[in-house]
Design a protein around this motif. Structure first.
Motif, PDB file in Angstrom:
ATOM      1  N   VAL A 289      47.557  23.596  47.868  1.00  0.00           N
ATOM      2  CA  VAL A 289      47.330  24.184  46.536  1.00  0.00           C
ATOM      3  C   VAL A 289      46.985  25.662  46.668  1.00  0.00           C
ATOM      4  N   MET A 290      46.108  25.994  47.617  1.00  0.00           N
ATOM      5  CA  MET A 290      45.716  27.394  47.824  1.00  0.00           C
ATOM      6  C   MET A 290      46.920  28.245  48.228  1.00  0.00           C
ATOM      7  N   ILE A 291      47.771  27.710  49.112  1.00  0.00           N
ATOM      8  CA  ILE A 291      48.972  28.445  49.522  1.00  0.00           C
ATOM      9  C   ILE A 291      49.930  28.597  48.329  1.00  0.00           C
ATOM     10  N   SER A 292      50.063  27.536  47.543  1.00  0.00           N
ATOM     11  CA  SER A 292      50.943  27.571  46.364  1.00  0.00           C
ATOM     12  C   SER A 292      50.473  28.620  45.367  1.00  0.00           C
ATOM     13  N   VAL A 293      49.161  28.671  45.126  1.00  0.00           N
ATOM     14  CA  VAL A 293      48.602  29.657  44.202  1.00  0.00           C
ATOM     15  C   VAL A 293      48.907  31.068  44.685  1.00  0.00           C
ATOM     16  N   ALA A 294      48.730  31.305  45.992  1.00  0.00           N
ATOM     17  CA  ALA A 294      48.972  32.633  46.550  1.00  0.00           C
ATOM     18  C   ALA A 294      50.406  33.080  46.310  1.00  0.00           C
ATOM     19  N   PHE A 295      51.361  32.196  46.590  1.00  0.00           N
ATOM     20  CA  PHE A 295      52.758  32.603  46.472  1.00  0.00           C
ATOM     21  C   PHE A 295      53.268  32.524  45.033  1.00  0.00           C
TER      22      PHE A 295
ATOM     23  N   GLU B  12      31.530  41.879  35.461  1.00  0.00           N
ATOM     24  CA  GLU B  12      30.595  42.225  36.534  1.00  0.00           C
ATOM     25  C   GLU B  12      31.031  41.703  37.899  1.00  0.00           C
ATOM     26  N   TYR B  13      32.112  40.957  37.952  1.00  0.00           N
ATOM     27  CA  TYR B  13      32.501  40.309  39.213  1.00  0.00           C
ATOM     28  C   TYR B  13      33.485  41.161  40.001  1.00  0.00           C
ATOM     29  N   SER B  14      33.341  41.135  41.315  1.00  0.00           N
ATOM     30  CA  SER B  14      34.237  41.865  42.211  1.00  0.00           C
ATOM     31  C   SER B  14      34.309  41.110  43.538  1.00  0.00           C
ATOM     32  N   SER B  15      35.133  41.602  44.436  1.00  0.00           N
ATOM     33  CA  SER B  15      35.227  41.055  45.789  1.00  0.00           C
ATOM     34  C   SER B  15      35.570  39.561  45.783  1.00  0.00           C
ATOM     35  N   THR B  16      34.858  38.763  46.587  1.00  0.00           N
ATOM     36  CA  THR B  16      35.180  37.341  46.770  1.00  0.00           C
ATOM     37  C   THR B  16      35.007  36.555  45.479  1.00  0.00           C
ATOM     38  N   SER B  17      33.987  36.889  44.675  1.00  0.00           N
ATOM     39  CA  SER B  17      33.745  36.161  43.420  1.00  0.00           C
ATOM     40  C   SER B  17      34.915  36.330  42.463  1.00  0.00           C
ATOM     41  N   PHE B  18      35.442  37.544  42.371  1.00  0.00           N
ATOM     42  CA  PHE B  18      36.589  37.776  41.495  1.00  0.00           C
ATOM     43  C   PHE B  18      37.811  37.010  41.998  1.00  0.00           C
ATOM     44  N   MET B  19      37.981  36.954  43.318  1.00  0.00           N
ATOM     45  CA  MET B  19      39.105  36.215  43.891  1.00  0.00           C
ATOM     46  C   MET B  19      39.013  34.731  43.534  1.00  0.00           C
ATOM     47  N   MET B  20      37.798  34.180  43.534  1.00  0.00           N
ATOM     48  CA  MET B  20      37.614  32.767  43.161  1.00  0.00           C
ATOM     49  C   MET B  20      38.034  32.523  41.714  1.00  0.00           C
ATOM     50  N   LEU B  21      37.662  33.429  40.812  1.00  0.00           N
ATOM     51  CA  LEU B  21      38.052  33.297  39.407  1.00  0.00           C
ATOM     52  C   LEU B  21      39.574  33.387  39.255  1.00  0.00           C
ATOM     53  N   PHE B  22      40.177  34.300  39.997  1.00  0.00           N
ATOM     54  CA  PHE B  22      41.622  34.498  39.981  1.00  0.00           C
ATOM     55  C   PHE B  22      42.339  33.237  40.465  1.00  0.00           C
ATOM     56  N   LEU B  23      41.859  32.672  41.584  1.00  0.00           N
ATOM     57  CA  LEU B  23      42.458  31.446  42.134  1.00  0.00           C
ATOM     58  C   LEU B  23      42.293  30.276  41.180  1.00  0.00           C
TER      59      LEU B  23
END
Length: 305
Positions: free
Chosen positions: A15-21, A216-227
């Motif tokens: 799922v994580m790989i699918s989301v990335a691509f 207010e979110y950046s870095s790893t936290s923002f990536m989690m929201l994006f994923l």
């Protein structure tokens, strides 16, 4: 039990790989729709651009608001992505979990808790912009979640199943899509609103709210929201196939249909402008909700016949 856990772990990695691509495919499609190439520099044809973006986000410094509630501020994005990943447990794979007899309820529970995580994020940020963005996002998600529940109830009434594996079997001779085609169109509108996608992306109204509840979110936290957002898109596409057809993952048509539904998410983003907020809410309460309610009540005599 070991095979179930191993299967689930493998599923999460895929799922994580699918989301990335999927993000790469989306950026490429948006680029070509606007007569430009999109990401094309990293390796061959920009194929590892998602990995480069992930490395960039992880390596960035996390900016913390001194007024924020630190524990809840950092915990909420983790809970958000965990809920989105748990929704994949409803996937009808071979080593299925025993409690997935109530797959629909499991999915609705995860979606309901996602709302709570958004409230946690905006409240813990202690920012006025995040709070305004949270109010708009929560009211939108709750409004359209009612439609989503109504449509799910209608399909459950027609099939008499809450398990996705059994939903496949019931549709052996006739797809739900043939009986409930108008409902399928409403479902597509509803999942666009439920996943905060264009033209209903009010949680990310950059020109109005400076990115909304996640300002207010950046870095790893923002990536989690994006994923989490893209994970929800993929699971909704899968659920659409489970509800309205009996295509199995062993059938090549399954993957074609799946890609078509994912394409619809990107296509609407490239084509449609953002709604005005009051029109969005009026559209739901005066047009979409009455139609889903009517279809739900019609489904009772349809099932008896």
């Amino acid at each position: 039990m070991f095979f179930m856990a191993l299967n689930f772990l493998f599923l999460m990695i895929m799922v994580m790989i699918s989301v990335a691509f999927f993000t790469l495919v989306e950026r490429k499609m948006i680029g070509y729709s606007q007569s430009r190439k999109g990401p094309n520099k990293v390796l061959v044809l920009g194929i590892v651009q998602p990995i480069a973006d992930a490395m960039k986000l992880i390596s960035k410094e996390m900016n913390l608001n001194h007024n924020s509630n630190f524990i809840m501020f950092t915990l909420a994005p983790m809970l958000n992505i965990i809920c989105s990943l748990l929704m994949w447990m409803i996937f009808p794979f071979n080593y299925s979990f025993n409690f997935m007899k109530m797959a629909v309820l499991m999915m609705l529970s995860c979606m309901a808790f996602n709302l709570v995580t958004i409230m946690m994020m905006s409240w813990a940020s202690n920012s006025n912009y995040a709070f305004i963005g949270m109010i708009r996002t929560i009211s939108q998600l709750i409004s359209y979640e009612i439609n989503l529940i109504m449509i799910l109830i209608t399909t459950v009434i027609i099939t008499e199943q809450m398990n996705l594996i059994n939903m496949y079997k019931v549709q052996k001779y006739m797809y739900n899509l043939m009986i409930l085609f108008p409902l399928m169109l409403i479902w597509l509108i509803t999942i666009l609103a439920e996943t905060n996608r264009t033209p209903f992306d009010f949680s990310e109204g950059e020109s109005e709210l400076i990115s909304g509840f996640n300002i207010e979110y950046s870095s790893t936290s923002f990536m989690m929201l994006f994923l989490s957002e893209y994970c929800s898109i993929l699971i909704m596409s899968l659920l659409s196939i489970c509800m309205f057809t009996n295509l199995l993952p062993t059938n090549p048509k399954f993957y074609v249909t799946y890609l078509v539904i994912c394409f619809i998410f990107v296509w609407t983003r490239t084509t449609l402008p953002r709604f005005r907020y009051d029109k969005l809410m009026k559209f739901n309460w005066t047009q979409v909700l009455p139609m889903t309610t009517l279809m739900m009540f019609i489904s009772f005599p349809m099932k008896i016949l």
